[in-house]
Structure formats: C-alpha cells, structure tokens
Design a protein around this motif. Structure first.
Motif, PDB file in Angstrom:
ATOM      1  N   GLY A   1       0.797  -1.222   0.000  1.00 29.11           N
ATOM      2  CA  GLY A   1       0.000   0.000   0.000  1.00 29.11           C
ATOM      3  C   GLY A   1       0.827   1.267   0.000  1.00 29.11           C
ATOM      4  O   GLY A   1       0.326   2.324  -0.400  1.00 29.11           O
ATOM      5  N   SER A   2       2.056   1.209   0.511  1.00 24.72           N
ATOM      6  CA  SER A   2       3.032   2.320   0.501  1.00 24.72           C
ATOM      7  C   SER A   2       2.638   3.535   1.329  1.00 24.72           C
ATOM      8  O   SER A   2       3.315   4.561   1.285  1.00 24.72           O
ATOM      9  CB  SER A   2       3.306   2.785  -0.946  1.00 24.72           C
ATOM     10  OG  SER A   2       3.763   1.740  -1.750  1.00 24.72           O
ATOM     11  N   GLN A   3       1.562   3.473   2.089  1.00 23.24           N
ATOM     12  CA  GLN A   3       1.103   4.656   2.808  1.00 23.24           C
ATOM     13  C   GLN A   3       2.118   5.156   3.844  1.00 23.24           C
ATOM     14  O   GLN A   3       2.770   4.360   4.522  1.00 23.24           O
ATOM     15  CB  GLN A   3      -0.212   4.368   3.569  1.00 23.24           C
ATOM     16  CG  GLN A   3      -1.366   3.910   2.718  1.00 23.24           C
ATOM     17  CD  GLN A   3      -1.464   2.408   2.640  1.00 23.24           C
ATOM     18  OE1 GLN A   3      -0.492   1.673   2.854  1.00 23.24           O
ATOM     19  NE2 GLN A   3      -2.648   1.911   2.337  1.00 23.24           N
ATOM     20  N   ILE A   4       2.218   6.469   3.972  1.00 27.88           N
ATOM     21  CA  ILE A   4       2.838   7.081   5.151  1.00 27.88           C
ATOM     22  C   ILE A   4       1.806   6.973   6.265  1.00 27.88           C
ATOM     23  O   ILE A   4       0.652   7.377   6.095  1.00 27.88           O
ATOM     24  CB  ILE A   4       3.201   8.547   4.888  1.00 27.88           C
ATOM     25  CG1 ILE A   4       4.308   8.626   3.828  1.00 27.88           C
ATOM     26  CG2 ILE A   4       3.641   9.242   6.172  1.00 27.88           C
ATOM     27  CD1 ILE A   4       4.581  10.029   3.335  1.00 27.88           C
ATOM     28  N   PHE A   5       2.195   6.396   7.409  1.00 26.35           N
ATOM     29  CA  PHE A   5       1.215   6.044   8.433  1.00 26.35           C
ATOM     30  C   PHE A   5       1.574   6.616   9.799  1.00 26.35           C
ATOM     31  O   PHE A   5       2.735   6.901  10.100  1.00 26.35           O
ATOM     32  CB  PHE A   5       1.085   4.523   8.542  1.00 26.35           C
ATOM     33  CG  PHE A   5       2.364   3.831   8.988  1.00 26.35           C
ATOM     34  CD1 PHE A   5       2.716   3.767  10.331  1.00 26.35           C
ATOM     35  CD2 PHE A   5       3.212   3.245   8.062  1.00 26.35           C
ATOM     36  CE1 PHE A   5       3.890   3.139  10.752  1.00 26.35           C
ATOM     37  CE2 PHE A   5       4.392   2.608   8.464  1.00 26.35           C
ATOM     38  CZ  PHE A   5       4.725   2.561   9.810  1.00 26.35           C
ATOM     39  N   ASP A   6       0.540   6.735  10.625  1.00 28.63           N
ATOM     40  CA  ASP A   6       0.694   7.090  12.035  1.00 28.63           C
ATOM     41  C   ASP A   6      -0.530   6.570  12.774  1.00 28.63           C
ATOM     42  O   ASP A   6      -1.667   6.960  12.457  1.00 28.63           O
ATOM     43  CB  ASP A   6       0.811   8.614  12.196  1.00 28.63           C
ATOM     44  CG  ASP A   6       1.354   9.030  13.558  1.00 28.63           C
ATOM     45  OD1 ASP A   6       1.931   8.176  14.250  1.00 28.63           O
ATOM     46  OD2 ASP A   6       1.201  10.209  13.915  1.00 28.63           O
ATOM     47  N   TYR A   7      -0.320   5.671  13.755  1.00 31.86           N
ATOM     48  CA  TYR A   7      -1.421   4.985  14.433  1.00 31.86           C
ATOM     49  C   TYR A   7      -1.601   5.503  15.856  1.00 31.86           C
ATOM     50  O   TYR A   7      -0.616   5.693  16.586  1.00 31.86           O
ATOM     51  CB  TYR A   7      -1.145   3.480  14.503  1.00 31.86           C
ATOM     52  CG  TYR A   7      -1.153   2.780  13.175  1.00 31.86           C
ATOM     53  CD1 TYR A   7      -2.314   2.227  12.657  1.00 31.86           C
ATOM     54  CD2 TYR A   7       0.016   2.656  12.428  1.00 31.86           C
ATOM     55  CE1 TYR A   7      -2.317   1.561  11.437  1.00 31.86           C
ATOM     56  CE2 TYR A   7       0.022   1.990  11.205  1.00 31.86           C
ATOM     57  CZ  TYR A   7      -1.147   1.453  10.716  1.00 31.86           C
ATOM     58  OH  TYR A   7      -1.141   0.802   9.513  1.00 31.86           O
ATOM     59  N   TRP A   8      -2.880   5.662  16.266  1.00 30.06           N
ATOM     60  CA  TRP A   8      -3.221   6.191  17.589  1.00 30.06           C
ATOM     61  C   TRP A   8      -4.356   5.393  18.204  1.00 30.06           C
ATOM     62  O   TRP A   8      -5.129   4.735  17.497  1.00 30.06           O
ATOM     63  CB  TRP A   8      -3.632   7.664  17.467  1.00 30.06           C
ATOM     64  CG  TRP A   8      -2.502   8.539  17.035  1.00 30.06           C
ATOM     65  CD1 TRP A   8      -2.074   8.759  15.746  1.00 30.06           C
ATOM     66  CD2 TRP A   8      -1.613   9.255  17.882  1.00 30.06           C
ATOM     67  NE1 TRP A   8      -0.976   9.587  15.741  1.00 30.06           N
ATOM     68  CE2 TRP A   8      -0.674   9.917  17.037  1.00 30.06           C
ATOM     69  CE3 TRP A   8      -1.512   9.441  19.261  1.00 30.06           C
ATOM     70  CZ2 TRP A   8       0.339  10.716  17.532  1.00 30.06           C
ATOM     71  CZ3 TRP A   8      -0.504  10.244  19.757  1.00 30.06           C
ATOM     72  CH2 TRP A   8       0.410  10.869  18.902  1.00 30.06           C
TER      73      TRP A   8
END
Length: 381
Positions: free
Chosen positions: A293-300
């Motif tokens: 998917g290549s997404q730039i991610f940030d999980y909360w």
C-alpha cells in the motif's frame, strides 16, 4: 519506388508494482488468483463504519482532535465526516460498551442492491435517505451495501504544502511552517479485520462483493496452507482504486483491528500527530511508510483503546494488477520508520486474550497449534 520508415521509441518496461515485497517469488501456478470469475456485484468503495460508544461526548472530543468534522450530534448518535467524503466516515451510536458494529460499502447502482438481496435471500431497506442491504460475512461480522444516501461535501479541505524538490522549486521567499493542529480528515480509506475463518471470509468478499486482491501474505513455513492475510481493493475496471479498502488476517480473534483515514500530506500526518501527542493521546506506531500500500502512516488509540490511523500518499491500482505474494513478518510491515510495536501487533501481554486462543483451537476454525506457533514466529521476525 521508395519506402520510408518511422523511428519509434521502444516501449518502457512495465514496472513491477510488487518489487521489494520480501518475497523471492510471486504467486505459484496452483495458488489463489485473488479474484472471482463472476461476482454477484462489484462494490465501488468503503462508505462508512459503525461503532457503539458509551460516552458520545468524549468520543466527539477525540474525533475532532483526530481531524473529523462532526456533522450530526444527538444524545444517541454521532456522525463524523471528512472534507472529501461522499458519505459519513463514521456513524457512532450510544450503547453500553465500546465496540465495532460493522462496515458499509457503496454500490455502483441501485440495481446492485436488488441483485445482492436476491442472492443473500434478504431485502433492500430504506436507510438515511437511501437504501441498504444488510448481510453477515462468514466471520460473523455485519456487512452492509448502500446506495443513494445524500451527503453534502464539506469545503474545509487543507491545501497540500508547496514543496521544493529536484528541478521543481516553486516555493521562493516563502518558509515552510506547518501548523500544529488537528489533521483534517479527508476520507475513510480502509478497515483491517482479524478472523479465525480467513479462507471462507476471503472467498465471500471476492464472490459476493466483487473485490480483488492486491497482495497476499503467507506464513513462511506453512505456505502450502495458503495465504493468511489479504489486502483487497474495489474492482472499478480501469479506474484506479485504493491498494486496499479492506484487509483481513488470520488470527484467533474476530473483529476490528484498525481503520485508516486519508489526510493531505506528510506534514499533515506529522503535525496532526504532534497535536494528538500534546493532547496526551497514545501513539501506537509511527511515523513510517508501509510496504503493501506504501502509505505514510501514524497509528493512535482513542480513549476506549480502539486504533485509528492517519495516512497519506497511498498506492492506487486499476484491475490489471495481479496479487503480490510475500512472507508475513513484523519486519515486512514498513519500509522506514520506527520498529513495529507490540501494541500494534497485538502481542503485548494485556492484548492477548487467552480465552479467544483456547476457543479458536477448540472450535471449527482455521486456528490450530502449528498455526499459532507460526503466527507468533512471524510477528517476531
């Protein structure tokens, strides 16, 4: 008699979209093709998710801090939308506990609802100004398909930052100063689910909703048992769709893992995270860039411990792309960024539900002791 020739440039080789997936080979001839030859319908997108929450006031505060726009709030209902959404991202209902109530897809045409209802031996019902068909997938999770719900688009989208890179340098005499503020959600991107009946659930989404697989993951020492995770996208023909609209992985539990919401760019992901950190929310994992998917991610985590993701710059595939195959591993979850956390993997001691483990082994599921051992090995590799 003279002849003329036309010089032609050689066609550029097609880029392998699955290059670098930690796999030495793609799908084998005997393995799953990742699509159904004659699906009942082909859904067009993920419309919205539904949750139950005991405290809608607290939920609304987190929602706005995360970047949603509240478009409806009553004592019993909370509706959250993104700036580019064609439907609400979330419909949240007041109830005794925090739990996932299911996901709804958007149909391409009203006639698809009738076709789906006949196949599932159910009926089309009115809902929110449109129509809906309610189903249950083989994991026991509620799934709906909707059409015709009227939605007003919001006009509060954040503009993308002007960037200087390579030979393109449009930003002159203007410093880059991203603002620490809520990220401003644009739309719902995908939902990730865990299931102990992975094969049956996979076939159901391919046949019933016409989804197609972008990538498969398999357990390194058990590939002969087939894939254990699939990233599925909507089949819009030549029109590109998100790399995955729904992702499912085999595990002892059944239900929601996380959902992901698109924002404008990397600066928006980063400054939205800074804002959440200043508000004392719990970061799960990030910032990084995924492989599939290549997404730039940030999980909360929200106040009820449910996981939500900001993402930007995800892959788009049309229906010509065949599935990639890669080994399931913790190291294969990102290209760069901090090491994946136990919180994200669900392997922290407080996340392990031993009753679910025992129940899955004892009942008619795909979970057995060798699978559990291989899953734990993958999550530590």
């Amino acid at each position: 008699m003279s002849t003329s020739t036309v010089d032609t440039e050689p066609a550029e080789p097609r880029f392998d979209v699955h290059d670098g997936l930690h796999s030495e080979e793609g799908g084998l001839a005997s393995e799953h093709t990742g699509r159904h030859r004659d699906p009942i319908i082909k859904v067009q997108d993920l419309a919205w998710l539904e949750f139950e929450k005991p405290d809608l006031r607290r939920t609304a505060i987190f929602a706005q801090d995360f970047g949603f726009t509240v478009t409806e709030q009553t004592p019993d209902t909370l509706v959250l939308q993104g700036t580019k959404s064609t439907a609400p991202c979330l419909r949240i209902h007041r109830g005794p506990k925090s739990r996932f109530l299911g996901h709804t897809f958007q149909a391409a045409a009203e006639g698809d609802l009738e076709r789906l209802a006949r196949h599932a031996d159910t009926v089309v019902k009115p809902y929110a100004g449109g129509k809906i068909v309610r189903l249950t997938d083989p994991s026991g999770l509620p799934v709906s398909v909707a059409y015709g719900q009227p939605v007003t688009r919001l006009s509060v989208a954040l503009p993308a930052a002007t960037l200087n890179f390579g030979e393109l340098r449009p930003r002159i005499n203007v410093p880059q100063r991203p603002v620490k503020q809520p990220a401003r959600i644009e739309r719902l991107g995908h939902v990730v689910l865990e299931t102990n009946r992975f094969r049956a659930a996979l076939e159901w989404y391919l046949e019933t909703l016409g989804m197609i697989v972008s990538d498969f993951l398999f357990l390194d020492d058990m590939r002969d048992r087939g894939p254990t995770m699939a990233f599925l996208r909507c089949d819009r023909g030549s029109v590109p769709a998100d790399h995955h609209t729904i992702a499912m992985h085999l595990g002892p539990r059944v239900g929601y893992v996380h959902s992901a919401y698109e924002v404008t760019d990397l600066d928006t992901v980063a400054m939205g995270g800074e804002y959440l950190k200043a508000r004392n929310y719990s970061r799960v994992w990030g910032i990084g860039r995924h492989i599939q998917g290549s997404q730039i991610f940030d999980y909360w985590r929200d106040p009820d411990h449910l996981m939500f993701e900001h993402f930007a710059d995800g892959d788009l595939f049309d229906n010509s792309v065949e599935p990639g195959w890669a080994k399931m591993s913790a190291s294969g979850l990102s290209q760069w960024g901090p090491s994946v956390t136990k919180d994200f993997l669900g392997t922290a001691p407080n996340d392990i539900d031993f009753r679910s483990l025992v129940a899955s082994i004892r009942t008619d599921t795909e979970i057995d002791v060798p699978v559990l051992r291989s899953l734990m090995k993958a999550m530590n590799s």
